[in-house]
Enzyme design. Structure first.
Site, mmCIF file in Angstrom:
data_model
loop_
_atom_site.group_PDB
_atom_site.id
_atom_site.type_symbol
_atom_site.label_atom_id
_atom_site.label_comp_id
_atom_site.label_asym_id
_atom_site.label_seq_id
_atom_site.Cartn_x
_atom_site.Cartn_y
_atom_site.Cartn_z
ATOM 1 N N LYS A 1 0.977 -1.336 -0.062
ATOM 2 C CA LYS A 1 -0.052 0.188 0.013
ATOM 3 C C LYS A 1 0.791 1.189 0.076
ATOM 4 O O LYS A 1 2.132 1.106 0.129
ATOM 5 C CB LYS A 1 -0.891 -0.068 1.082
ATOM 6 C CG LYS A 1 -1.687 -1.169 1.128
ATOM 7 C CD LYS A 1 -2.726 -1.146 2.551
ATOM 8 C CE LYS A 1 -3.713 -2.250 2.324
ATOM 9 N NZ LYS A 1 -4.716 -2.416 3.479
ATOM 10 N N TYR B 1 -12.182 -2.847 -3.664
ATOM 11 C CA TYR B 1 -12.962 -2.609 -2.278
ATOM 12 C C TYR B 1 -14.300 -2.789 -2.484
ATOM 13 O O TYR B 1 -15.010 -2.274 -1.492
ATOM 14 C CB TYR B 1 -12.246 -1.425 -1.518
ATOM 15 C CG TYR B 1 -10.907 -1.899 -1.281
ATOM 16 C CD1 TYR B 1 -10.516 -2.938 0.003
ATOM 17 C CD2 TYR B 1 -9.913 -0.978 -1.400
ATOM 18 C CE1 TYR B 1 -9.262 -3.126 0.319
ATOM 19 C CE2 TYR B 1 -8.500 -1.035 -0.822
ATOM 20 C CZ TYR B 1 -8.230 -2.210 -0.010
ATOM 21 O OH TYR B 1 -6.936 -2.425 0.443
ATOM 22 N N PHE C 1 -15.453 3.168 7.092
ATOM 23 C CA PHE C 1 -14.019 3.435 7.008
ATOM 24 C C PHE C 1 -13.763 3.723 5.342
ATOM 25 O O PHE C 1 -12.518 3.939 4.839
ATOM 26 C CB PHE C 1 -13.108 2.684 7.622
ATOM 27 C CG PHE C 1 -13.263 1.303 7.266
ATOM 28 C CD1 PHE C 1 -12.799 0.554 6.141
ATOM 29 C CD2 PHE C 1 -13.818 0.239 8.066
ATOM 30 C CE1 PHE C 1 -12.733 -0.654 5.860
ATOM 31 C CE2 PHE C 1 -13.920 -1.011 7.797
ATOM 32 C CZ PHE C 1 -13.461 -1.456 6.610
ATOM 33 N N ARG D 1 -1.575 -14.527 3.353
ATOM 34 C CA ARG D 1 -1.985 -13.905 4.349
ATOM 35 C C ARG D 1 -1.282 -14.222 6.017
ATOM 36 O O ARG D 1 -1.435 -13.156 6.863
ATOM 37 C CB ARG D 1 -3.494 -14.264 4.900
ATOM 38 C CG ARG D 1 -4.472 -14.101 3.706
ATOM 39 C CD ARG D 1 -5.256 -12.668 3.481
ATOM 40 N NE ARG D 1 -6.198 -12.604 4.636
ATOM 41 C CZ ARG D 1 -6.964 -11.529 4.654
ATOM 42 N NH1 ARG D 1 -6.806 -10.409 3.699
ATOM 43 N NH2 ARG D 1 -7.868 -11.386 5.582
ATOM 44 N N THR E 1 -5.271 -8.266 9.836
ATOM 45 C CA THR E 1 -5.431 -6.973 9.347
ATOM 46 C C THR E 1 -4.990 -5.762 10.374
ATOM 47 O O THR E 1 -4.654 -5.012 9.834
ATOM 48 C CB THR E 1 -6.975 -6.986 9.049
ATOM 49 O OG1 THR E 1 -7.378 -7.925 8.042
ATOM 50 C CG2 THR E 1 -7.510 -5.730 8.396
ATOM 51 N N ARG F 1 2.770 -7.169 9.111
ATOM 52 C CA ARG F 1 2.491 -5.955 9.814
ATOM 53 C C ARG F 1 2.399 -6.049 11.153
ATOM 54 O O ARG F 1 2.865 -4.964 12.044
ATOM 55 C CB ARG F 1 0.824 -6.179 9.709
ATOM 56 C CG ARG F 1 0.182 -5.875 8.392
ATOM 57 C CD ARG F 1 -1.182 -6.377 8.274
ATOM 58 N NE ARG F 1 -1.870 -5.960 6.830
ATOM 59 C CZ ARG F 1 -2.900 -6.606 6.467
ATOM 60 N NH1 ARG F 1 -3.302 -7.767 6.863
ATOM 61 N NH2 ARG F 1 -3.245 -6.218 5.187
ATOM 62 N N ASN G 1 -1.950 -0.310 7.217
ATOM 63 C CA ASN G 1 -1.445 -1.552 7.717
ATOM 64 C C ASN G 1 -0.419 -2.260 6.408
ATOM 65 O O ASN G 1 -0.338 -3.324 6.259
ATOM 66 C CB ASN G 1 -2.623 -2.557 7.988
ATOM 67 C CG ASN G 1 -3.467 -2.747 6.953
ATOM 68 O OD1 ASN G 1 -3.291 -1.966 5.790
ATOM 69 N ND2 ASN G 1 -4.453 -3.539 7.192
ATOM 70 N N HIS H 1 -1.849 -5.385 1.304
ATOM 71 C CA HIS H 1 -3.041 -6.154 1.309
ATOM 72 C C HIS H 1 -2.822 -7.802 0.819
ATOM 73 O O HIS H 1 -1.833 -7.965 -0.191
ATOM 74 C CB HIS H 1 -3.682 -5.434 0.109
ATOM 75 C CG HIS H 1 -4.675 -6.280 -0.489
ATOM 76 N ND1 HIS H 1 -6.119 -6.498 0.025
ATOM 77 C CD2 HIS H 1 -4.937 -6.949 -1.693
ATOM 78 C CE1 HIS H 1 -6.788 -7.291 -0.735
ATOM 79 N NE2 HIS H 1 -6.015 -7.654 -1.701
ATOM 80 N N GLU I 1 -8.944 -10.286 -8.048
ATOM 81 C CA GLU I 1 -8.264 -9.332 -7.925
ATOM 82 C C GLU I 1 -7.018 -9.349 -8.976
ATOM 83 O O GLU I 1 -6.565 -8.233 -9.601
ATOM 84 C CB GLU I 1 -7.479 -9.382 -6.548
ATOM 85 C CG GLU I 1 -8.765 -8.863 -5.601
ATOM 86 C CD GLU I 1 -8.165 -9.143 -4.213
ATOM 87 O OE1 GLU I 1 -7.124 -9.450 -3.864
ATOM 88 O OE2 GLU I 1 -9.243 -8.883 -3.219
HETATM 89 P P1 RTP Z 1 -6.654 -6.354 3.143
HETATM 90 O O1 RTP Z 1 -7.934 -6.465 2.069
HETATM 91 O O2 RTP Z 1 -6.091 -5.051 3.019
HETATM 92 O O3 RTP Z 1 -5.763 -7.399 2.809
HETATM 93 O O4 RTP Z 1 -7.488 -6.496 4.492
HETATM 94 P P2 RTP Z 1 -8.276 -7.379 5.057
HETATM 95 O O5 RTP Z 1 -9.080 -8.104 3.822
HETATM 96 O O6 RTP Z 1 -7.519 -8.334 5.929
HETATM 97 O O7 RTP Z 1 -9.460 -6.562 5.845
HETATM 98 P P3 RTP Z 1 -10.745 -5.732 5.127
HETATM 99 O O8 RTP Z 1 -11.779 -6.146 6.299
HETATM 100 O O9 RTP Z 1 -11.220 -6.293 3.808
HETATM 101 O O10 RTP Z 1 -10.406 -4.361 5.027
HETATM 102 C C1 RTP Z 1 -9.633 -3.762 3.928
HETATM 103 C C2 RTP Z 1 -8.710 -2.735 4.726
HETATM 104 O O11 RTP Z 1 -9.377 -1.765 4.954
HETATM 105 C C3 RTP Z 1 -8.844 -1.125 6.007
HETATM 106 N N1 RTP Z 1 -9.352 -0.969 7.416
HETATM 107 N N2 RTP Z 1 -9.671 0.010 8.089
HETATM 108 N N3 RTP Z 1 -10.400 1.942 10.008
HETATM 109 C C4 RTP Z 1 -11.023 0.639 10.145
HETATM 110 O O12 RTP Z 1 -11.659 0.082 11.015
HETATM 111 C C5 RTP Z 1 -10.399 -0.468 9.230
HETATM 112 N N4 RTP Z 1 -10.875 -1.557 8.924
HETATM 113 C C6 RTP Z 1 -10.303 -1.849 7.907
HETATM 114 C C7 RTP Z 1 -7.632 -1.622 6.233
HETATM 115 O O13 RTP Z 1 -6.683 -0.828 5.525
HETATM 116 C C8 RTP Z 1 -7.803 -3.064 5.774
HETATM 117 O O14 RTP Z 1 -6.670 -3.744 5.121
#
Ligand code: RTP
Length: 148
Positions: free
Chosen positions: A9, A49, A57, A85, A91, A102, A112, A115, A126
């Site tokens: 990122k 996304y 968020f 992962r 996350t 991370r 973080n 991704h 993706e």
């Molecule tokens: P990623 O896609 O980045 O690997 O993350 P993930 O699947 O583990 O998590 P996801 O729930 O899909 O969230 C994607 C990205 O959104 C940001 N995030 N911010 N501020 C918040 O509460 C919050 N929660 C998620 C993070 O950058 C997360 O990686």
């Protein structure tokens, strides 16, 4: 062989963590089959996304991700999605184990660093979104010092 989409990122790129992150996947034995440095458009990120469009968020996430170049990559190898992962860590970096990317380099969930695809099906989507031109194939095939 399984493929996963891994992205460094904007914070990871600006902090100079590109070599470190690529090195962890290489040293583990995964094969790099696609790589580009690109500043994604908001429209592109909204597609990436799309599942999170309803989250509070979401806007902040798109702003952060559109703020500078990212390194988009596809890594290939056994169980690449799940192990990818694991290499990244949880996350929320505060819940990430030391030794993960991370867990070693991040504190805040909104910064973080990286991704990774969360399932084989999302990895395929993706990869098609970020690399419509396709990925590379290696002529020498699988390394017998990595795989039995
Ligand atoms: P990623 O896609 O980045 O690997 O993350 P993930 O699947 O583990 O998590 P996801 O729930 O899909 O969230 C994607 C990205 O959104 C940001 N995030 N911010 N501020 C918040 O509460 C919050 N929660 C998620 C993070 O950058 C997360 O990686």
């Amino acid at each position: 062989m399984e493929q996963t989409y891994i992205m460094i990122k904007p914070d990871g790129v600006q902090r100079g963590l590109v070599g470190e992150i690529i090195g962890r996947f290489e040293k583990r034995g995964y094969q790099l089959v696609a790589l580009k440095l690109t500043t994604p458009s908001r429209e592109h990120l909204e597609k990436h996304y799309a599942d999170l469009a309803g989250k509070g968020f979401f806007k902040g996430l798109i702003n952060y991700m559109a703020s500078g170049p990212v390194v988009a990559m596809v890594w290939e190898g056994k169980d690449a999605v799940k192990t990818g992962r694991t290499i990244l860590g949880a996350t929320n970096p505060l819940a990430s184990a030391p030794g993960t990317i991370r867990g070693d380099y991040a504190i805040d969930v909104g910064r973080n660093v990286c991704h990774g695809s969360d399932a084989v099906e999302s990895a395929q989507k993706e990869i098609a979104l970020w690399f419509p031109e396709g990925v590379q194939q290696y002529s020498k095939g699988i390394n017998s010092w990595i795989y039995e």
